[in-house]
Each structure stands twice: as structure tokens, then as C-alpha cells.
Design a protein around this motif. Structure first.
Motif, PDB file in Angstrom:
ATOM      1  N   SER A  51       0.831  -1.199   0.000  1.00  0.00           N
ATOM      2  CA  SER A  51       0.000   0.000   0.000  1.00  0.00           C
ATOM      3  C   SER A  51       0.867   1.251   0.000  1.00  0.00           C
ATOM      4  CB  SER A  51      -0.912   0.008   1.232  1.00  0.00           C
ATOM      5  OG  SER A  51      -1.552   1.261   1.382  1.00  0.00           O
ATOM      6  N   ARG A  52       0.354   2.318  -0.596  1.00  0.00           N
ATOM      7  CA  ARG A  52       1.091   3.585  -0.612  1.00  0.00           C
ATOM      8  C   ARG A  52       1.188   4.173   0.794  1.00  0.00           C
ATOM      9  NH1 ARG A  52      -2.599   8.458  -2.895  1.00  0.00           N
ATOM     10  NH2 ARG A  52      -0.812   9.551  -1.989  1.00  0.00           N
ATOM     11  N   TYR A  53       0.324   3.698   1.698  1.00  0.00           N
ATOM     12  CA  TYR A  53       0.329   4.210   3.067  1.00  0.00           C
ATOM     13  C   TYR A  53       1.182   3.363   4.009  1.00  0.00           C
ATOM     14  CZ  TYR A  53      -3.756   6.455   1.011  1.00  0.00           C
ATOM     15  OH  TYR A  53      -4.600   7.151   0.188  1.00  0.00           O
ATOM     16  N   ALA A  54       1.678   2.221   3.530  1.00  0.00           N
ATOM     17  CA  ALA A  54       2.444   1.317   4.383  1.00  0.00           C
ATOM     18  C   ALA A  54       3.745   1.947   4.899  1.00  0.00           C
ATOM     19  CB  ALA A  54       2.723   0.010   3.647  1.00  0.00           C
ATOM     20  N   PRO A  55       4.528   2.650   4.061  1.00  0.00           N
ATOM     21  CA  PRO A  55       5.772   3.238   4.596  1.00  0.00           C
ATOM     22  C   PRO A  55       5.524   4.216   5.737  1.00  0.00           C
ATOM     23  CG  PRO A  55       5.831   3.190   2.190  1.00  0.00           C
ATOM     24  CD  PRO A  55       4.439   2.815   2.591  1.00  0.00           C
ATOM     25  N   ASP A  56       4.531   5.077   5.590  1.00  0.00           N
ATOM     26  CA  ASP A  56       4.245   6.025   6.660  1.00  0.00           C
ATOM     27  C   ASP A  56       3.748   5.297   7.902  1.00  0.00           C
ATOM     28  OD1 ASP A  56       3.783   8.956   7.465  1.00  0.00           O
ATOM     29  OD2 ASP A  56       1.837   8.053   7.868  1.00  0.00           O
ATOM     30  N   ALA A  57       2.923   4.269   7.704  1.00  0.00           N
ATOM     31  CA  ALA A  57       2.421   3.500   8.842  1.00  0.00           C
ATOM     32  C   ALA A  57       3.576   2.841   9.599  1.00  0.00           C
ATOM     33  CB  ALA A  57       1.421   2.449   8.368  1.00  0.00           C
ATOM     34  N   LYS A  58       4.550   2.317   8.880  1.00  0.00           N
ATOM     35  CA  LYS A  58       5.688   1.673   9.527  1.00  0.00           C
ATOM     36  C   LYS A  58       6.504   2.678  10.342  1.00  0.00           C
ATOM     37  CE  LYS A  58       6.179  -2.046   6.130  1.00  0.00           C
ATOM     38  NZ  LYS A  58       7.023  -2.625   5.047  1.00  0.00           N
ATOM     39  N   SER A  59       6.712   3.871   9.802  1.00  0.00           N
ATOM     40  CA  SER A  59       7.477   4.874  10.552  1.00  0.00           C
ATOM     41  C   SER A  59       6.731   5.293  11.812  1.00  0.00           C
ATOM     42  CB  SER A  59       7.752   6.088   9.668  1.00  0.00           C
ATOM     43  OG  SER A  59       6.549   6.783   9.357  1.00  0.00           O
ATOM     44  N   ARG A  60       5.412   5.367  11.731  1.00  0.00           N
ATOM     45  CA  ARG A  60       4.625   5.707  12.922  1.00  0.00           C
ATOM     46  C   ARG A  60       4.641   4.569  13.937  1.00  0.00           C
ATOM     47  NH1 ARG A  60       1.408  10.291  12.102  1.00  0.00           N
ATOM     48  NH2 ARG A  60       1.643  11.072   9.988  1.00  0.00           N
ATOM     49  N   MET A  61       4.706   3.349  13.470  1.00  0.00           N
ATOM     50  CA  MET A  61       4.795   2.215  14.388  1.00  0.00           C
ATOM     51  C   MET A  61       6.098   2.261  15.184  1.00  0.00           C
ATOM     52  SD  MET A  61       3.233  -0.832  11.993  1.00  0.00           S
ATOM     53  CE  MET A  61       3.637  -2.138  13.164  1.00  0.00           C
ATOM     54  N   VAL A  62       7.182   2.714  14.555  1.00  0.00           N
ATOM     55  CA  VAL A  62       8.446   2.866  15.283  1.00  0.00           C
ATOM     56  C   VAL A  62       8.279   3.886  16.401  1.00  0.00           C
ATOM     57  CG1 VAL A  62      10.844   3.621  15.093  1.00  0.00           C
ATOM     58  CG2 VAL A  62       9.848   2.188  13.307  1.00  0.00           C
ATOM     59  N   TYR A  63       7.674   5.017  16.066  1.00  0.00           N
ATOM     60  CA  TYR A  63       7.426   6.036  17.084  1.00  0.00           C
ATOM     61  C   TYR A  63       6.537   5.499  18.197  1.00  0.00           C
ATOM     62  CZ  TYR A  63       4.615   9.668  19.265  1.00  0.00           C
ATOM     63  OH  TYR A  63       3.928  10.423  20.175  1.00  0.00           O
ATOM     64  N   LEU A  64       5.461   4.812  17.837  1.00  0.00           N
ATOM     65  CA  LEU A  64       4.523   4.308  18.841  1.00  0.00           C
ATOM     66  C   LEU A  64       5.180   3.267  19.739  1.00  0.00           C
ATOM     67  CD1 LEU A  64       1.374   4.034  16.556  1.00  0.00           C
ATOM     68  CD2 LEU A  64       1.638   5.573  18.511  1.00  0.00           C
ATOM     69  N   ARG A  65       6.017   2.435  19.176  1.00  0.00           N
ATOM     70  CA  ARG A  65       6.725   1.437  19.988  1.00  0.00           C
ATOM     71  C   ARG A  65       7.647   2.129  20.987  1.00  0.00           C
ATOM     72  NH1 ARG A  65      11.373  -2.034  19.275  1.00  0.00           N
ATOM     73  NH2 ARG A  65      10.988  -4.077  20.216  1.00  0.00           N
ATOM     74  N   ASN A  66       8.345   3.160  20.539  1.00  0.00           N
ATOM     75  CA  ASN A  66       9.194   3.915  21.458  1.00  0.00           C
ATOM     76  C   ASN A  66       8.366   4.604  22.539  1.00  0.00           C
ATOM     77  OD1 ASN A  66      11.407   3.182  19.954  1.00  0.00           O
ATOM     78  ND2 ASN A  66      11.553   5.110  18.839  1.00  0.00           N
TER      79      ASN A  66
END
Length: 331
Positions: free
Chosen positions: A155-170
Motif C-alpha cells: 500500500s502507498r500508506y504502508a511506509p508512513d504507517a511503519k514509521s509511525r509504528m516505530v514512534y509508537l513502539r518507542n
């Protein structure tokens, strides 16, 4: 944004909301309703757009714009700062149209609604520490972005979602550290050690791992468990020699062994502190905030919120004490 501008926006929004209560012309066709809703979305009149999209769906449930109206209703709720309504609309769209070519957008909007749920108007004026907030919305957002990336990896939204997941995990790791320090302060050393160990075991790669090792070392020392304390300290010194708890080769506990707070602080369970030094932001919390700002800046342009924080390299506006005291009313 200054408060006087916020007041003006609130008045205009209230006026628009009152105006939207008037019944729409029953003679409007499906195409006319959809075009008017699109115009409202383009103008930022999200309350009016929501009214027209809901009317369109109710009048023409099987029309040519019905599915698109449901998806855009989710977007309108999100931009109108109605996260619960946005999530509900996204769930409904996903349930009714699981094979829709744009269903990944519904997953993405659902994750964004949870992502911004804890950041209200106060966050624009006060330096809130997000690691001290309820992590429920952060967990929901992480899980929703995880569903998006798992179901639609291209998905075109997957890269942004992954970067937000890094932030959320932190952020979730930093929240665990905050809870661990609370237990240290209350001399609940077993609970503090368990929290620190949980971060070390489950949040590898986050900035909070070093803080978790420091918490474990301090808690084990207070409990008189020399062997696990020495093991935690050795791991901390080996992997994070620059950590704030290490000073000239010695470990410096964060909390004193006795409760040195005033009687007022003890009687109010810490709600009222006296002569206490201001809280020092941890490295993990600073990193979490930096990543949140970066994630907001990388939001796709079509759904970017006007309240997106400025970039780190943008100069801050100088404000007088009177401006800060009155939230900008007398600038």
C-alpha cells in the motif's frame, strides 16, 4: 495558533454547525449532493461535509457514490477532530467493503485517528510529556497500523504507517519506564524491576532499553539482590556507557532510599509537591517527541492537519510573559 484565532474558529464552527442543522433541499440529486460535499471538503468545512455525506448515504444507499461517500465520511470525521466517529466509520467501511480497492485507506485513517486521539488543544500550548499519558490510544494505533502493513504491504500508506509504528513502539516503551520510576519513587522495587525487565525483553532497539537497565539496577540494589544488580549494571555499562545514571564509573540511583518529600507531598500522594526540582526530560522522551514531529511532517499532503508541529529547524516565535500568560490574547 493563538487563542483569539481559536475563539474565532470556534465561533465560526458553531455558526456552521447551526447552519448545517437546516434540512438540505430534498430535490438535490445524488451528484449534486456529492459535488457539494466535495466542495465543503476542499474548503475545510468538515461539519457541513459530514452532514451532506450522511444525507447522501441515507438518500441513495445503493447509488454510484455510496461507497465513496462512506470512505470520505471517515476522512471528514478525522479532519473534524472526531476520532471515535472516524474509527467507527472506518470499521463500518471495512466490514461492508472488505474487497474495495481503497480499503487500505480506511485502515490508514483508522490508525491516524487513534494516533492523534491523545493530542488535544492543550498540547498546542503546554509541553505535555506523551510518555506520561494513557497508552491505550497508542496501542490501538500501533495495532491498526500493524493490520494495514500486514494485509497491504504494498500500500502507498504502508511506509508512513511503519514509521509511525516505530514512534509508537518507542512511546509505549517510554510509558513503561515512566511507570517504573513511579514505582521506584513509591519504593515498590519489585514492581519497578519487573517493569524495567519488561522493557529490556520486549522493546529491544528503543531508546528506553538503557533506562530499563538502569531501573533494574536500582531496584535490585534496593532489594539487596547483588547478583542481578551487578549483571544489569554490567550490561548497562557495556552497551550504554554514556547513560545519565553512570557518573565517573559509578552508578547513581535516581531515587533516594528514604522518602524525603514534605508532609504535604506525602499526605496528597505526590499531587502537591513542594521545593521539588522540575522534571528532567529523559533521552527516551526527547527521542519520542522528535519522532512524533517527524511523523507529522511526513503525513501525506492530502490529509495533513493544519496543527502539524513546526520542523525542528524552524525558528520559534519569541513571546512576552504577558502573551504566554494570556495564551496570546494580547499579542
Amino acid at each position: 495558533m493563538q487563542v483569539k484565532h481559536l475563539l474565532l474558529i470556534a465561533i465560526l464552527s458553531l455558526t456552521a454547525a447551526c447552519a448545517s442543522q437546516d434540512a438540505l433541499d430534498e430535490n438535490l440529486s445524488e451528484t449534486q449532493l456529492y459535488q457539494q460535499a466535495q466542495q465543503d471538503l476542499s474548503n475545510g468545512s468538515y461539519t457541513s461535509a459530514i452532514t451532506k455525506l450522511r444525507t447522501l448515504e441515507s438518500r441513495y444507499p445503493f447509488g454510484r457514490y455510496a461507497e465513496q461517500a462512506q470512505l470520505e465520511l471517515t476522512y471528514a470525521y478525522y479532519r473534524n477532530a472526531e476520532p471515535e466517529a472516524a474509527r467507527a466509520a472506518a470499521d463500518r467501511f471495512i466490514r461492508l467493503h472488505p474487497q474495495h480497492p481503497n480499503v487500505d485507506y480506511a485502515y490508514y485513517l483508522k490508525g491516524l485517528a487513534s494516533f492523534d486521539q491523545d493530542r488535544g488543544m492543550l498540547a498546542r500550548f503546554l509541553p505535555l510529556d506523551m510518555s506520561k499519558r494513557d497508552p491505550g490510544a497508542a496501542r490501538d494505533s500501533f495495532n491498526e497500523f500493524a493490520q494495514l502493513t500486514a494485509r497491504f504491504p504494498n500500500s502507498r500508506y504502508a511506509p508512513d504507517a511503519k514509521s509511525r509504528m516505530v514512534y509508537l513502539r518507542n512511546l509505549l516503551a517510554a510509558n513503561e519506564i515512566h511507570a517504573a520510576h513511579y514505582y521506584l519513587k513509591r519504593q515498590a522495587y519489585v514492581a519497578a524491576a519487573n517493569r524495567g525487565r519488561y522493557v529490556v525483553e520486549n522493546f529491544q532497539g528503543t531508546p528506553s532499553v538503557a533506562d530499563g537497565l538502569a531501573v533494574m539496577t536500582e531496584a535490585y540494589q534496593r532489594l539487596g539482590l547483588q547478583e542481578p544488580a551487578a549483571a544489569s549494571l554490567a550490561t548497562l555499562e557495556l552497551n550504554y556507557p554514556q547513560h545519565a545514571s553512570l557518573s565517573r564509573g559509578r552508578f547513581v540511583p535516581r531515587e533516594s532510599e528514604t522518602d524525603g518529600r514534605s508532609w504535604l507531598a506525602r499526605s496528597t500522594l505526590g499531587l502537591i509537591e513542594s521545593d521539588a526540582p522540575p522534571p528532567r526530560a529523559s533521552d527516551a522522551n526527547r527521542e519520542v517527541w522528535r519522532q512524533y514531529q517527524q511523523a507529522q511532517q511526513e503525513l501525506p499532503e492530502e490529509i495533513r492537519s493544519p496543527s502539524t508541529p513546526r520542523r525542528a529547524d524552524e525558528p520559534a516565535q519569541g513571546r512576552s510573559w504577558r502573551s504566554r500568560l494570556t495564551f496570546g490574547l494580547f499579542d
